[in-house]
Scaffold this active site. Structure first.
Site, PDB file in Angstrom:
ATOM      1  N   TYR A  56       0.745  -1.242  -0.028  1.00 28.31           N
ATOM      2  CA  TYR A  56       0.079  -0.047  -0.108  1.00 28.31           C
ATOM      3  C   TYR A  56       0.905   1.388  -0.122  1.00 28.31           C
ATOM      4  O   TYR A  56       0.274   2.379  -0.191  1.00 28.31           O
ATOM      5  CB  TYR A  56      -0.957   0.087   1.271  1.00 28.31           C
ATOM      6  N   HIS A  88      -4.108   6.489  -1.382  1.00 34.65           N
ATOM      7  CA  HIS A  88      -4.683   6.653   0.106  1.00 34.65           C
ATOM      8  C   HIS A  88      -3.631   7.062   1.221  1.00 34.65           C
ATOM      9  O   HIS A  88      -3.992   7.035   2.342  1.00 34.65           O
ATOM     10  CB  HIS A  88      -5.344   5.258   0.205  1.00 34.65           C
ATOM     11  N   PHE A 111      -4.995  -0.607   9.797  1.00 34.61           N
ATOM     12  CA  PHE A 111      -5.542  -0.109   8.592  1.00 34.61           C
ATOM     13  C   PHE A 111      -6.391   1.053   8.798  1.00 34.61           C
ATOM     14  O   PHE A 111      -6.608   1.609   9.872  1.00 34.61           O
ATOM     15  CB  PHE A 111      -6.571  -1.503   8.140  1.00 34.61           C
ATOM     16  N   ASN A 116      -9.109   2.249   8.398  1.00 35.32           N
ATOM     17  CA  ASN A 116     -10.533   2.381   8.863  1.00 35.32           C
ATOM     18  C   ASN A 116     -10.445   2.191  10.287  1.00 35.32           C
ATOM     19  O   ASN A 116     -11.494   2.203  11.271  1.00 35.32           O
ATOM     20  CB  ASN A 116     -11.557   1.564   8.566  1.00 35.32           C
ATOM     21  N   ASN A 126     -12.976   6.865   5.597  1.00 38.73           N
ATOM     22  CA  ASN A 126     -13.080   5.989   6.952  1.00 38.73           C
ATOM     23  C   ASN A 126     -11.949   6.327   7.748  1.00 38.73           C
ATOM     24  O   ASN A 126     -12.407   6.074   9.137  1.00 38.73           O
ATOM     25  CB  ASN A 126     -12.968   4.597   6.265  1.00 38.73           C
TER      26      ASN A 126
END
EC number: 3.1.1.29
Length: 196
Positions: free
Chosen positions: A17, A22, A68, A70, A116
């Site tokens: 990631y 993001h 993560f 969220n 989120n």
């Protein structure tokens, strides 16, 4: 002048990631640390990676949650509670679909825009939305159904350059925020538009 004690960069953990849109908030915090000859180190009691800087004469903690996206609030709330930091002393940097690459905006409080990470932070801070946000533009794929794939995708080189330039200006404007206050920082940052 604004009193910020904690600057948070939102991200998803792991190498897969690291270069995705993001994670733009973490790119900003990593660069901020690097510019001040610091590097983030894992601190398990805060569920993330942390560093400490002196910025504009203020003692500031940096945090990139290792959870993560969220679940970002867990790390933010742990650090805020430990150091007795109020929501209005926190700046959260995050990717923003509603702003084009090459631009960034500051705001205090407001909604979460469906993000989120912001949603969880607000919940874990006792449902208090009154923290600063640095919204780093990543653009929008144009269709709601494509958003997840878009934010978890890597920007092409031309877009990455625009995002990097906006992050660079955001770092300069962070100093303005701390030294001269929100209005001056907003006026400068909101007038900035990187060109390819």
């Amino acid at each position: 002048m604004s009193s910020i004690k904690l600057i948070v960069g939102l991200a998803n953990p792991g190498a897969e990631y690291a270069q995705t849109r993001h994670n733009a908030g973490a790119w900003y915090v990593d660069l901020l640390a690097e510019r001040h000859n610091q590097s983030l180190k894992e601190e398990s009691k805060f569920f993330g990676y942390t560093a400490r800087l002196n910025l504009a004469g203020q003692d500031i903690r940096l945090l990139v949650p290792a959870t993560f996206m969220n679940l970002s609030g867990k790390a933010v709330a742990a650090m805020a509670s430990f150091y007795r930091i109020l929501p209005e002393e926190i700046l959260v940097a995050h990717d923003e679909l509603d702003i084009l690459p090459g631009m960034a905006k500051l705001k205090l409080g407001g909604g979460n825009g469906g993000h989120n990470g912001l949603k969880d932070i607000q919940n874990k801070l006792g449902n208090n939305p009154n923290f600063y946000r640095l919204r780093i533009g990543i653009g929008h794929p144009g269709d709601k159904s494509k958003v997840t794939g878009f934010v978890l995708g890597k920007p092409p080189a031309s877009e990455q350059t625009l995002i990097d330039n906006a992050i660079d200006e955001s770092i300069r404007c962070t100093e303005v925020l701390l030294n001269e206050g929100m209005t001056k920082a907003m006026n400068r940052l909101h007038a900035f538009k990187a060109s390819a």
